[in-house]
Write a protein that holds these residues in place. Structure first.
Motif, PDB file in Angstrom:
ATOM      1  N   SER A   1       0.823  -1.207   0.000  1.00  0.00           N
ATOM      2  CA  SER A   1       0.000   0.000   0.000  1.00  0.00           C
ATOM      3  C   SER A   1       0.858   1.257   0.000  1.00  0.00           C
TER       4      SER A   1
ATOM      5  N   LYS B   1     -13.147   9.434  -8.482  1.00  0.00           N
ATOM      6  CA  LYS B   1     -13.156   7.973  -8.535  1.00  0.00           C
ATOM      7  C   LYS B   1     -12.001   7.453  -9.381  1.00  0.00           C
TER       8      LYS B   1
ATOM      9  N   TRP C   1      -8.775   7.677  -7.234  1.00  0.00           N
ATOM     10  CA  TRP C   1      -8.777   6.611  -6.234  1.00  0.00           C
ATOM     11  C   TRP C   1      -8.558   5.250  -6.893  1.00  0.00           C
ATOM     12  N   SER C   2      -9.119   5.068  -8.086  1.00  0.00           N
ATOM     13  CA  SER C   2      -8.957   3.802  -8.794  1.00  0.00           C
ATOM     14  C   SER C   2      -7.519   3.606  -9.258  1.00  0.00           C
TER      15      SER C   2
ATOM     16  N   TYR D   1      -4.893   4.480  -7.607  1.00  0.00           N
ATOM     17  CA  TYR D   1      -4.192   3.960  -6.433  1.00  0.00           C
ATOM     18  C   TYR D   1      -4.535   2.492  -6.194  1.00  0.00           C
ATOM     19  N   LYS D   2      -5.817   2.147  -6.215  1.00  0.00           N
ATOM     20  CA  LYS D   2      -6.218   0.759  -5.974  1.00  0.00           C
ATOM     21  C   LYS D   2      -5.659  -0.172  -7.048  1.00  0.00           C
ATOM     22  N   ASN D   3      -5.605   0.314  -8.289  1.00  0.00           N
ATOM     23  CA  ASN D   3      -5.043  -0.466  -9.382  1.00  0.00           C
ATOM     24  C   ASN D   3      -3.570  -0.781  -9.126  1.00  0.00           C
TER      25      ASN D   3
ATOM     26  N   VAL E   1      -2.037  -0.883  -6.206  1.00  0.00           N
ATOM     27  CA  VAL E   1      -1.943  -1.811  -5.076  1.00  0.00           C
ATOM     28  C   VAL E   1      -2.247  -3.238  -5.537  1.00  0.00           C
ATOM     29  N   LEU E   2      -3.272  -3.386  -6.360  1.00  0.00           N
ATOM     30  CA  LEU E   2      -3.628  -4.707  -6.876  1.00  0.00           C
ATOM     31  C   LEU E   2      -2.519  -5.285  -7.741  1.00  0.00           C
TER      32      LEU E   2
ATOM     33  N   LEU F   1     -10.450  -2.765 -12.241  1.00  0.00           N
ATOM     34  CA  LEU F   1      -9.230  -2.399 -11.522  1.00  0.00           C
ATOM     35  C   LEU F   1      -8.030  -3.269 -11.902  1.00  0.00           C
ATOM     36  N   GLN F   2      -8.260  -4.334 -12.640  1.00  0.00           N
ATOM     37  CA  GLN F   2      -7.169  -5.266 -12.922  1.00  0.00           C
ATOM     38  C   GLN F   2      -6.653  -5.158 -14.359  1.00  0.00           C
TER      39      GLN F   2
END
Length: 312
Positions: A43, A74, A77-78, A80-82, A84-85, A302-303
């Motif tokens: 993270s 959004k 934020w996506s 960042y989440k992308n 991390v994934l 996200l992937q």
């Protein structure tokens, strides 16, 4: 370095980050550490990549903003989440190298087994959504040899460990060749012998040979090579999308790439019937694959791990 090579590297490095000794140390740590610890560190690592790689950050932001239709906040934020994934997917690879196991649920396994039981070879198309490499450790064959086309510029640590794990499943790596021909001969021979050929079908790597396809409502280029390989040998083809669904869990979706209704031609053979050229079959196959890829990206937005300007 030629301008062409420079442009390719601007688009995609194709190489796992980290010096070989760092990667070996990570494998050693993965043997003794619980998985949640490196996941937690990711993270913070993801923030470093987002800040330090502006070109990749902008490309993936535009994917969320323009192709997925997300709002500005959004999309941010996506991004960042992308990241991390993506970091967790890379960590999972090193966990596999360290001997850890993951659960892989498979939809469409009957499609794979039907082709596996037939005498002729077939082609498996992958993509850079989720973790396609995971399929090589779980979606195996006992009847056919399995040949995987892999980028030849990977680090020695990744290459050696990948080869070690895959060879246990009767899977053999064919590295991409500098002349662009040697690996093509190897892949053709594998299909001629009735074996399985697996390769990613969503990166042109600067090649001038491509098909223009509609993906998420906009035009993108897909490499012609994978589809021409299947079309010229008239080989059956499937696409496999492997996405992370939870802690040590993945799901693979196997779909048939059927082009029967898509091919259109005005050419005719000696009997007066419409004759379909290899290029027409390949083009139809590319758009069918693009449709399946679009479906996968909508289910798992996200992937998507292509960090360059994929759309024109």
């Amino acid at each position: 370095m030629t301008q062409d090579t420079h442009d390719r590297r601007k688009k995609w490095a194709g190489r796992t980050d980290g010096a070989p000794w760092m990667q070996r140390a990570l494998i050693g740590a993965c043997r003794i550490l619980p998985l949640w610890m490196p996941y937690s560190a990711m993270s913070l690592v993801a923030l470093g990549y987002i800040i330090g790689c502006p070109r990749q950050r902008k490309a993936i932001y535009r994917y969320f903003r323009q192709r997925q239709g997300y709002s500005v906040m959004k999309s941010i934020w996506s991004v960042y989440k992308n990241h991390v994934l993506f970091g967790s997917v890379v960590l999972d690879r090193f966990m596999l190298f360290a001997g850890k196991r993951f659960r892989l649920d498979i939809d469409g396994y009957d499609i794979y087994m039907t082709l596996n039981d037939q005498p002729e070879g077939f082609v498996m198309f992958g993509s850079h959504t989720g973790n396609f490499e995971m399929a090589g450790y779980e979606l195996v064959s006992t009847r056919k040899k399995f040949y995987v086309l892999a980028y030849s510029g990977e680090t020695e640590t990744v290459t050696e460990n990948r080869r070690r794990l895959l060879s246990a499943n009767n899977i053999f790596i064919i590295p991409t060749s500098a002349d662009g021909m040697s690996h093509l001969f190897a892949l053709n021979n594998a299909l001629a012998q009735g074996d399985i050929v697996s390769l990613a079908a969503d990166r042109t790597l600067g090649s001038s040979k491509f098909f223009r396809c509609n993906i998420l409502g906009a035009e993108a280029k897909l490499p012609a090579g994978p589809f021409m390989l299947a079309a010229q040998r008239n080989a059956p083809a499937i696409a496999v999308f492997v996405n992370k669904t939870g802690y040590k869990k993945y799901k693979a979706e196997v779909v048939r790439i059927d082009t029967t209704e898509r091919v259109e031609t005005s050419d005719k053979d000696v009997s007066g019937k419409k004759a379909v050229t290899s290029r027409e079959r390949a083009a139809a196959m590319a758009q069918t694959y693009a449709d399946r890829l679009t479906d996968a990206m909508r289910r798992h937005p996200l992937q998507w791990f292509n960090y360059f300007e994929f759309w024109n």
